[in-house]
Design an enzyme around this catalytic site. Structure first.
Site, PDB file in Angstrom:
ATOM      1  N   PHE A  63       0.860  -1.208  -0.038  1.00  0.00           N
ATOM      2  CA  PHE A  63      -0.010   0.232   0.106  1.00  0.00           C
ATOM      3  C   PHE A  63       0.708   1.206   0.051  1.00  0.00           C
ATOM      4  O   PHE A  63       0.271   2.305  -0.399  1.00  0.00           O
ATOM      5  CB  PHE A  63      -1.097  -0.024   1.219  1.00  0.00           C
ATOM      6  CG  PHE A  63      -0.260   0.349   2.369  1.00  0.00           C
ATOM      7  CD1 PHE A  63       0.116   1.670   3.053  1.00  0.00           C
ATOM      8  CD2 PHE A  63       0.218  -0.633   3.459  1.00  0.00           C
ATOM      9  CE1 PHE A  63       0.740   1.811   4.055  1.00  0.00           C
ATOM     10  CE2 PHE A  63       0.867  -0.375   4.511  1.00  0.00           C
ATOM     11  CZ  PHE A  63       0.972   0.801   4.926  1.00  0.00           C
ATOM     12  N   LYS A  66      -1.583  -7.720  -8.718  1.00  0.00           N
ATOM     13  CA  LYS A  66      -2.481  -7.417  -7.731  1.00  0.00           C
ATOM     14  C   LYS A  66      -1.978  -6.144  -7.197  1.00  0.00           C
ATOM     15  O   LYS A  66      -1.378  -6.400  -6.178  1.00  0.00           O
ATOM     16  CB  LYS A  66      -2.498  -8.549  -6.757  1.00  0.00           C
ATOM     17  CG  LYS A  66      -3.802  -8.692  -5.856  1.00  0.00           C
ATOM     18  CD  LYS A  66      -3.601  -9.348  -4.722  1.00  0.00           C
ATOM     19  CE  LYS A  66      -3.066  -8.705  -3.662  1.00  0.00           C
ATOM     20  NZ  LYS A  66      -3.917  -7.466  -3.097  1.00  0.00           N
ATOM     21  N   CYS A  94       9.868   1.282   3.477  1.00  0.00           N
ATOM     22  CA  CYS A  94      10.668   0.318   3.796  1.00  0.00           C
ATOM     23  C   CYS A  94      12.101   0.995   4.212  1.00  0.00           C
ATOM     24  O   CYS A  94      12.985   0.458   4.580  1.00  0.00           O
ATOM     25  CB  CYS A  94      10.398  -0.887   2.954  1.00  0.00           C
ATOM     26  SG  CYS A  94      11.052  -0.468   1.314  1.00  0.00           S
TER      27      CYS A  94
END
Length: 513
Positions: free
Chosen positions: A172, A186, A294
């Site tokens: 996300f 996806k 991240c």
């Protein structure tokens, strides 16, 4: 229909979200070149993190829809692989142009669905655009190797050929950048809008039907991707639990899997560094994107007297403004969901309960007009040890933990003891110190006076140790290696006026006389 000064979409899918118009209709699948409504009865609400307003609804694509996407991708692969590389590159030249023209539409969709500021969302788009620009030069990284005359008339050469259908499972936190690394996609069920806009732009760029497929959902879609026999490889970016599950399930089914996982990125602060520049860099790298990167700098190691700079760091962090990402002047947007907010705040408390000193507490922040938003303000915890949950867990929020160390050697040992190896940084004006650090640190991406050392796409994203599963990295030179396979040909075209006799011995090739 979307109309803007930058681009006019005709027969546009339901993907664009403007400030004055919120769409709660279901997001469509993109299967075999068509945007189509799912026939499912299962939907996931996508909420604006600043308001909790339902922006759109993501379908759990049905088994039939997933199977059609897989079959269509395989059929398209068989044709696309025959298209000359120059023609494939031209599609991506057009694609990068359209991304530039529609940056604002993409950024606004990201901000509404994900919460990051518009400026940060534009950066998300731009970093993905750089990967597309590098893909326009694909011919040079797809070349094989050759060696002539290994024996008389005998040559060996290799080709790098496409692997087949490959899938991407996206996180996300970078709704535009990371989908631009992938193919059968996806998108995150939390913010699919940017991916759907990119699908339309790729279609307008001339990409043949079926080469890109976009399906939606959560666990059922992930399991399908891991199990589908025609999908040869999976790229994943996200948390450790999901990534390790996908790696295990995918590899057991014979697939290549690359999974970028969690991180705990350390910054080492040396006394000789540029103090002002360093403190500013730490604030931006720790609290930008509400810490939901991240590669966020989530841990600072103060060497020697630099720990005395903590009060100045706190004062800088206090000045950051929390607010909705679309509002001018916002520095820190909301985290993605109420559950994420609760987790961040619980880890802050766990850090305090385990001995950390809370120098700045961002819990309980309220933004006027956005009282329902998932806001956590900048938080600084000092004096953490390696067992403190605020250190050992990836918080993924605007929380910076710090500790004092006596030496560079202690900072290196502290960093190397972490199970993660995504990124780290050192701030110093000494070349010798920087050289020792970069040589001895066991982390895949190192910044020297650079707080977030994400490589540009001519290199690869090279996180290491517990931050990755798989042995081939994302984008750069290693990206094509993951999505291709090598075929090696050994040919003998030795001209002989008369046929030679039969040989029953093992060929030694280079030993001919």
């Amino acid at each position: 229909m979307l109309t803007s000064a930058r681009k006019t979409f005709t027969s546009s899918p339901r993907v664009f979200l403007s400030r004055s118009r919120r769409l709660s209709a279901p997001v469509q699948n993109f299967i075999n070149g068509k945007f189509e409504d799912s026939k499912t009865d299962k939907f996931i609400d996508v909420r604006n993190p600043a308001t909790q307003e339902v922006v759109c609804r993501v379908p759990q694509s049905t088994p039939e829809e997933l199977a059609r996407a897989e079959a269509g991708a395989h059929e398209a692969f068989l044709a696309w692989r025959e298209v000359p590389i120059q023609q494939r590159q031209r599609v991506f030249f057009k694609f990068q142009q359209l991304i530039r023209e529609n940056t604002e539409a993409l950024a606004e969709s990201i901000t509404i669905e994900q919460g990051k500021t518009l400026a940060d969302a534009r950066g998300d788009v731009f970093r993905g655009l750089e990967v597309v620009e590098t893909a326009c030069n694909a011919a040079t990284v797809l070349m094989g190797e050759t060696s002539e005359n290994l024996a008389r008339g005998l040559d060996t050469y290799s080709y790098r050929q496409p692997l087949g259908v490959t899938a991407g499972i996206c996180p996300f936190n970078f709704p535009a950048m990371i989908p631009m690394w992938m193919f059968l996609i996806k998108p995150s069920e939390r913010d699919p809008g940017a991916t759907m806009i990119l699908a339309r732009l790729l279609q307008e760029s001339g990409l043949p039907d079926g080469v890109l497929q976009v399906v939606h959902g959560a666990h059922d879609t992930v399991n399908f991707i891991c199990d589908a026999p025609k999908i040869r490889a999976i790229s994943f970016v996200g948390g450790n639990a999901a990534g390790e599950y996908i790696f295990d399930r995918g590899t057991k089914n014979g697939k290549r899997v690359q999974a970028n996982l969690g991180a705990k990125n350390h910054a080492t602060i040396m006394p000789d560094c540029d103090k002002e520049a360093t403190l500013n860099a730490l604030v931006g790298a720790a609290f930008g994107a509400a810490g939901q990167r991240c590669m966020a700098l989530s841990t600072v190691l103060w060497v020697g007297e630099t720990v005395n700079w903590l009060p100045e760091l706190v004062e800088r962090a206090k000045k950051l403004k929390c607010g909705a990402g679309l509002n001018d002047g916002t520095d820190v947007g909301p985290v993605i969901s109420p559950e994420a907010k609760q987790r961040v705040e619980s880890l802050i408390q766990a850090g305090i309960d385990n001995g950390a000193e809370c120098l700045l507490d961002g819990r309980g922040v309220s933004v006027p007009g956005y009282e329902s938003g998932n806001f956590v303000g900048p938080t600084i915890l000092h004096g953490v040890d390696k067992k403190n949950p605020a250190y050992s867990e990836e918080i993924f929020g605007p929380v910076l933990v710090t500790a004092a160390v006596d030496s560079l050697e202690e900072a290196i040992a502290f960093t190397n003891s972490s199970p993660y190896g995504n990124g780290c940084a050192i701030f110093t004006q000494s070349g010798a110190v920087a050289r020792k650090y970069q040589h001895e640190i066991d982390v895949g991406q190192v910044g020297i006076n650079v707080p977030i050392p994400v490589p540009l796409p001519m290199f690869s994203f090279t996180g290491s140790r517990g931050s990755i599963r798989g042995d081939v990295h994302f984008y750069g030179k290693q990206g094509p290696q993951f999505y291709t396979q090598i075929k090696t040909i050994t040919s003998n075209w030795d001209y002989k006026p008369a046929a030679s006799g039969v040989s029953m011995s093992m060929p030694t090739l280079g030993n001919s006389k």
